[in-house]
Design an enzyme around this catalytic site. Structure first.
Site, short mmCIF file in Angstrom:
data_model
loop_
_atom_site.label_atom_id
_atom_site.label_comp_id
_atom_site.label_asym_id
_atom_site.label_seq_id
_atom_site.Cartn_x
_atom_site.Cartn_y
_atom_site.Cartn_z
N ASP A 21 0.05 -0.05 -3.47
CA ASP A 21 0.12 -1.23 -4.33
C ASP A 21 1.56 -1.61 -4.59
OD1 ASP A 21 0.37 1.23 -5.95
OD2 ASP A 21 0.69 -0.22 -7.58
N ASP A 60 3.33 8.30 -4.83
CA ASP A 60 4.35 7.96 -5.81
C ASP A 60 5.45 7.19 -5.07
OD1 ASP A 60 6.50 7.87 -7.61
OD2 ASP A 60 6.09 9.88 -8.39
N ASP A 62 -2.24 18.00 -0.94
CA ASP A 62 -1.62 17.68 -2.23
C ASP A 62 -1.18 19.00 -2.85
OD1 ASP A 62 -1.13 16.63 -5.00
OD2 ASP A 62 -2.09 14.84 -4.16
N THR A 78 -9.57 4.41 -3.45
CA THR A 78 -9.28 5.57 -4.28
C THR A 78 -9.42 5.18 -5.76
OG1 THR A 78 -6.93 5.09 -4.55
CG2 THR A 78 -7.58 6.30 -2.57
N TYR A 79 -9.38 6.18 -6.61
CA TYR A 79 -9.44 5.96 -8.05
C TYR A 79 -8.35 4.98 -8.50
CZ TYR A 79 -8.53 7.04 -12.98
OH TYR A 79 -8.28 6.95 -14.33
N TYR A 80 -7.12 5.21 -8.00
CA TYR A 80 -6.01 4.36 -8.40
C TYR A 80 -6.15 2.96 -7.81
CZ TYR A 80 -3.77 8.50 -10.27
OH TYR A 80 -3.49 9.62 -11.01
N GLU A 81 -6.63 2.87 -6.60
CA GLU A 81 -6.77 1.55 -5.99
C GLU A 81 -7.76 0.68 -6.77
OE1 GLU A 81 -7.65 -0.56 -1.67
OE2 GLU A 81 -7.80 1.61 -1.87
N GLU A 86 -4.64 13.43 5.25
CA GLU A 86 -4.36 12.50 4.16
C GLU A 86 -3.31 13.16 3.28
OE1 GLU A 86 -6.18 10.24 0.22
OE2 GLU A 86 -7.39 11.79 1.21
#
Length: 215
Positions: A155, A119, A70, A195-198, A45
């Protein structure tokens, strides 16, 4: 840097399931056997952030090994800590710059790659920084096994369109595509990992794009 970030950076350096920079180089070509102790398929990932996808995929597929990558150790801390607390042994984390990925994986060592909400680097001047820019796609090709797949969840409609354009330009094999994942027929248990952002995007009724392709 805040005290909480400093604490997480210090703590993550002690985690057995996190390798940092040059530590990961010694695993090149032997991740399955040397780090995980079992010769299972390797799934990456990229830009994993808090590592939600890596951890949840590891739970779903104990027959595979997962590595979240990451550069920000304070983000990796969350996924790594969860894995340790829950005894999830088939997931690890690697803190490196993704452009250096060829230093850490051998040709054909990886079975699958996930790129989850990276990003989008929307400025034209930063195109080369996009994780689906041609230079990155070439790196992935080198470490993937023949027939190995790349998955992109985003997104960002622009990044989705850009990636589709590069897939066609480079004559890659488009396997799946949707501009609205959760209203599509291809959504499943794996693609429903959020995910948190999703979760934030969905709360704002933002569509989620998904692409899967191979070389």
């Amino acid at each position: 840097m805040g005290k909480d970030k400093l604490r997480k950076f210090a703590e993550v350096a002690t985690f057995a399931n996190v390798l940092q920079l040059d530590e990961g180089k010694v695993m090149k070509g032997q991740w399955a056997a040397a780090h995980f102790g079992k010769d299972k398929p390797i799934v990456l990932e990229l830009a994993c952030g808090k590592g939600e996808y890596s951890v949840n995929l590891a739970k779903l597929f104990p027959e595979k090994n997962f590595i979240g990558i990451d550069y920000k150790g304070n983000r990796i801390w969350r996924g790594a800590k969860t894995a340790l607390e829950e005894g999830i042994q088939n997931v690890a984390f690697l803190r490196i710059q993704i452009e250096n990925i060829l230093d850490y994986f051998s040709s054909g060592e990886v079975d699958e790659i996930w790129i989850t909400f990276p990003d989008p680097q929307p400025q034209i001047s930063r195109e080369k920084k996009r994780l689906t820019a041609p230079a990155f796609l070439e790196r992935y090709k080198q470490i993937l096994k023949p027939g190995g797949t790349v998955n992109l969840k985003t997104d960002n409609d622009g990044l989705h369109a850009y990636t589709l354009e590069k897939i066609l330009e480079l004559d890659l094999h488009l396997l799946k595509k949707t501009e609205d994942l959760y209203r599509s027929e291809i959504v499943n248990e794996v693609l429903s990992i959020k995910t948190y952002y999703e979760r934030k995007y969905l709360a704002n009724e933002k569509n989620i794009n998904y692409l899967q392709f191979s070389y």
